[in-house]
Design a protein around this motif. Structure first.
Motif, mmCIF file in Angstrom:
data_model
loop_
_atom_site.group_PDB
_atom_site.id
_atom_site.type_symbol
_atom_site.label_atom_id
_atom_site.label_comp_id
_atom_site.label_asym_id
_atom_site.label_seq_id
_atom_site.Cartn_x
_atom_site.Cartn_y
_atom_site.Cartn_z
ATOM 1 N N UNK A 1 40.462 97.725 48.744
ATOM 2 C CA UNK A 1 40.108 98.908 48.243
ATOM 3 C C UNK A 1 38.693 99.502 48.510
ATOM 4 N N UNK A 2 38.550 100.917 48.751
ATOM 5 C CA UNK A 2 37.271 101.416 49.256
ATOM 6 C C UNK A 2 37.074 102.578 48.497
ATOM 7 N N UNK A 3 35.814 103.029 48.426
ATOM 8 C CA UNK A 3 35.411 104.323 47.699
ATOM 9 C C UNK A 3 34.505 104.966 48.615
ATOM 10 N N UNK A 4 34.393 106.315 48.597
ATOM 11 C CA UNK A 4 33.516 106.956 49.637
ATOM 12 C C UNK A 4 31.851 107.215 48.997
ATOM 13 N N UNK B 1 43.921 101.592 41.950
ATOM 14 C CA UNK B 1 43.411 101.339 40.652
ATOM 15 C C UNK B 1 41.774 100.720 40.601
ATOM 16 N N UNK B 2 41.646 99.809 41.249
ATOM 17 C CA UNK B 2 40.374 99.246 41.765
ATOM 18 C C UNK B 2 39.210 100.478 42.037
ATOM 19 N N UNK B 3 39.701 101.424 42.635
ATOM 20 C CA UNK B 3 38.764 102.531 43.094
ATOM 21 C C UNK B 3 38.921 103.476 41.965
ATOM 22 N N UNK B 4 39.999 103.770 41.303
ATOM 23 C CA UNK B 4 39.712 104.793 40.034
ATOM 24 C C UNK B 4 38.973 104.241 39.115
ATOM 25 N N UNK B 5 39.039 102.649 38.858
ATOM 26 C CA UNK B 5 38.154 102.275 37.755
ATOM 27 C C UNK B 5 36.520 102.228 38.317
ATOM 28 N N UNK B 6 36.490 102.129 39.399
ATOM 29 C CA UNK B 6 35.101 102.272 40.178
ATOM 30 C C UNK B 6 34.406 103.700 39.991
ATOM 31 N N UNK B 7 35.230 104.615 40.163
ATOM 32 C CA UNK B 7 34.820 105.955 39.837
ATOM 33 C C UNK B 7 34.546 106.298 38.450
ATOM 34 N N UNK B 8 35.243 105.859 37.672
ATOM 35 C CA UNK B 8 35.341 105.940 36.300
ATOM 36 C C UNK B 8 33.959 105.280 35.824
ATOM 37 N N UNK B 9 33.578 104.106 36.328
ATOM 38 C CA UNK B 9 32.156 103.678 35.822
ATOM 39 C C UNK B 9 31.172 104.544 36.813
#
Length: 306
Positions: free
Chosen positions: A152-155, A220-228
């Motif tokens: 899982x990654x995020x930008x 889902x890990x990325x989506x939850x990170x973005x929500x936080x």
């Protein structure tokens, strides 16, 4: 997660693998955007040119994955943006930016940022138009490398300022970018978004889909990170990590460790403390390492809190 970050009216010059490596040293070339006939703009460098140049800057023994030439800080001079690998495994997990230092000096700065699997440097570029500064959307890992399993990654957004890449992700001007990433993931996963209120536990159907599809778990890990990150819910993903920590799937339990560590609350630390005794030694060691990093000695936790 792939970041949709295209070039918009941006002069970014790709490398030319067929160009001669016997040309004048890259350091001696004209780095001005409106330069001479021998400038980078007139004749972009080859891979061999770039490797020789980076070697002269102390970056030896690297694998060059990809590079672009672009004026990141809109100062009229090009910078070299490269993805490189230092491990010998061609993971392309470091983004390196270099260019001329202060005006009228012959020195070149080097600034690096850890990333995950940057095979196409151009995919990181975001620009508001000609003459504007360029933002790099650098994918950074949220979960560990786990063989064939997804990561899982995020930008994370960076801008160049006086020879240094600075994290500008929290700037209000980028809220819309992160919201669009969050909304796109919601459509992709079918998971209910948080909006402005906390979401409930993942449904049994969603949990089953996640266990059957590791790529869905990463999304889902990325989506939850973005929500936080967006402030929708400070502990988004906590309930999901609780489900995963009891899963028979070792890959999901490893992801739960990283989610608990990123949330960082006392409840999340209790999750790490439990997972420090996981039957899988890699999961257990990862949980112990994250707990130690967070300063979360189990002796200091209030086990009565929920």
């Amino acid at each position: 997660m792939t970041v949709a970050a295209g070039l918009s009216a941006l002069c970014a010059l790709p490398g030319q693998a067929g160009a001669s490596a016997g040309d004048a040293s890259l350091a001696a070339r004209d780095w001005r955007v409106d330069g001479s006939a021998g400038s980078l703009q007139a004749k972009p460098p080859s891979n061999a040119d770039v490797l020789a140049f980076l070697g002269g800057l102390g970056q030896e023994g690297i694998h060059l994955c990809d590079f672009r030439i672009a004026d990141l800080d809109a100062d009229g001079r090009y910078e070299l943006v490269a993805s490189v690998d230092y491990s010998g495994r061609q993971f392309c997990n470091t983004v390196l930016v270099t260019g001329p230092g202060a005006a009228k000096t012959a020195h070149f700065f080097v600034s690096t940022v850890q990333a995950w699997s940057v095979n196409d440097v151009g995919s990181m570029f975001k620009s508001d138009g000609p003459g504007r500064r360029v933002t790099l959307a650098i994918p950074q890992p949220l979960t560990d490398y786990d063989g064939v399993e997804c990561v899982a990654t995020w930008p994370v957004l960076y801008r160049l300022d006086r020879g240094r890449l600075n994290d500008v992700s929290a700037a209000p001007e980028f809220n819309a970018f992160y919201r669009s990433q969050y909304d796109a993931l919601g459509r992709d996963t079918g998971a209910e978004g948080f909006g402005t209120t906390p979401a409930s536990l993942a449904s049994p159907v969603q949990a089953k889909k996640t266990i059957a599809d590791p790529d869905a778990a990463c999304k889902l890990v990325t989506q939850d990170k973005l929500a936080r990150f967006l402030g929708f819910h400070a502990t988004a993903g906590f309930e999901r990590a609780q489900q995963w920590m009891n899963s028979g799937d070792t890959a999901l339990r490893r992801k739960a460790v990283r989610v608990f560590a990123d949330i960082g609350t006392d409840a999340a630390k209790r999750g790490l403390a439990t997972m420090s005794h996981d039957r899988d030694p890699v999961v257990a060691q990862s949980a112990r390492s994250e707990l130690a990093h967070a300063g979360g000695s189990t002796a200091k936790l209030n086990w009565g809190q929920r």
